[in-house]
Enzyme design. Structure first.
Site, short mmCIF file in Angstrom:
data_model
loop_
_atom_site.label_atom_id
_atom_site.label_comp_id
_atom_site.label_asym_id
_atom_site.label_seq_id
_atom_site.Cartn_x
_atom_site.Cartn_y
_atom_site.Cartn_z
N ASP A 146 0.88 -1.17 0.00
CA ASP A 146 0.00 0.00 0.00
C ASP A 146 0.91 1.22 0.00
O ASP A 146 1.60 1.49 0.99
CB ASP A 146 -0.90 -0.01 1.24
CG ASP A 146 -1.87 1.17 1.29
OD1 ASP A 146 -1.69 2.14 0.51
OD2 ASP A 146 -2.80 1.14 2.12
N GLN B 50 -15.47 16.54 -11.68
CA GLN B 50 -15.24 17.71 -10.84
C GLN B 50 -14.71 18.90 -11.64
O GLN B 50 -14.14 18.74 -12.71
CB GLN B 50 -14.21 17.40 -9.75
CG GLN B 50 -14.65 16.39 -8.71
CD GLN B 50 -13.87 16.56 -7.42
OE1 GLN B 50 -14.41 17.09 -6.46
NE2 GLN B 50 -12.62 16.12 -7.41
N TYR C 51 -6.69 14.89 -10.17
CA TYR C 51 -5.78 14.07 -10.97
C TYR C 51 -4.72 14.95 -11.64
O TYR C 51 -3.52 14.65 -11.57
CB TYR C 51 -6.57 13.30 -12.01
CG TYR C 51 -5.76 12.29 -12.79
CD1 TYR C 51 -5.47 11.04 -12.25
CD2 TYR C 51 -5.31 12.58 -14.08
CE1 TYR C 51 -4.73 10.10 -12.97
CE2 TYR C 51 -4.57 11.64 -14.80
CZ TYR C 51 -4.29 10.42 -14.24
OH TYR C 51 -3.56 9.49 -14.95
N LYS D 265 -0.61 14.87 -10.92
CA LYS D 265 0.35 14.45 -11.95
C LYS D 265 1.34 15.57 -12.27
O LYS D 265 2.51 15.30 -12.58
CB LYS D 265 -0.39 14.00 -13.20
CG LYS D 265 -1.17 12.70 -13.03
CD LYS D 265 -0.27 11.53 -12.63
CE LYS D 265 -1.02 10.22 -12.62
NZ LYS D 265 -0.17 9.07 -12.26
#
Length: 229
Positions: A57, A93, A153, A157
């Site tokens: 994890d 979103q 996201y 990134k």
């Protein structure tokens, strides 16, 4: 001994295909997933003697350290680290209405995960004759082409790209090549239908994982071609 590669988030999609392609090249591949049962199932699907399932994890320091200790005890080094695990392509979103819980979760996995992995595994990578770190990024993180889009996201990134540059500079003296790779829009569970074949997206990651010693570092690529930051 064969080169040893560790791939995060590898029980499905691009990560699993990267494991398959690296194993075909003769590497010993450690296929990791949060759920060990899913990692084992993915290994069974690939059916290669060169792939081993392991639990990881990337948001849990104890999990990362336990894996690092196991790899050090068994192999004493790591040759390739592929930071593939990622979550929340939040296309629903907008930045001004973003749920910050989702943003925090995305950053926790997509940025802090690779950061934790690099920090923990750097000592084992430095023991390799040809160490490589591949951060699986996205064109969505390019500031040059960015507009409205999935905010959690995209931001995660972009930050991963910045981390790539810093790691490349800090590890240059140790011969570690560090690059960010955009696999393109790929038909995975995250990417959705209509994208390119998974094998095509994985190929660029495998290229970066198997670069020669005089290969590029601190770059951002798709299909072996530079992308704008």
């Amino acid at each position: 001994m064969s080169a040893i590669a560790l791939v995060t988030g590898a029980n499905r999609g691009i990560g699993k295909e990267v494991c398959r392609q690296l194993a075909e090249r003769g590497m010993l591949v450690l296929l990791t997933a949060r759920d060990l049962t899913k990692a084992r199932a993915a290994c069974q699907e690939i059916a290669s003697d060169n792939i081993q399932p392991m639990q990881l994890d990337v948001t849990d320091d104890a999990s990362i350290q336990a894996l690092r200790d196991a790899i050090e005890a068994e192999y004493e080094r790591l040759d390739v680290l592929v930071n593939n695990a990622a979550i929340h392509y939040d296309h629903w979103q907008k930045a001004l209405k973003a749920d910050f819980n989702i943003v925090s979760e995305a950053i926790g996995t997509n940025l802090y995960g690779p950061w934790r992995m690099a920090k923990t595994f750097a000592p084992l990578l430095k023991k390799s004759a040809g160490p490589r770190i591949v951060n699986v990024s996205s064109g969505s993180g390019s500031l040059a082409t960015m507009g409205a889009g999935p905010p959690a996201y995209n931001v995660s990134k972009t930050a991963l790209n910045a981390l790539t540059r810093m790691l490349a500079a800090e590890l240059a003296a140790d011969g570690v090549l560090v690059n960010a790779i955009c696999p393109g829009w790929v038909a995975t569970e995250m990417g959705g239908a209509g994208g390119r074949p998974i094998a095509d997206g994985a190929a660029g990651i495998v290229w970066a994982a198997t670069l020669p010693d005089d290969g590029p570092t601190g770059g951002f690529f798709r299909d072996q071609q530079p992308l704008e930051w």
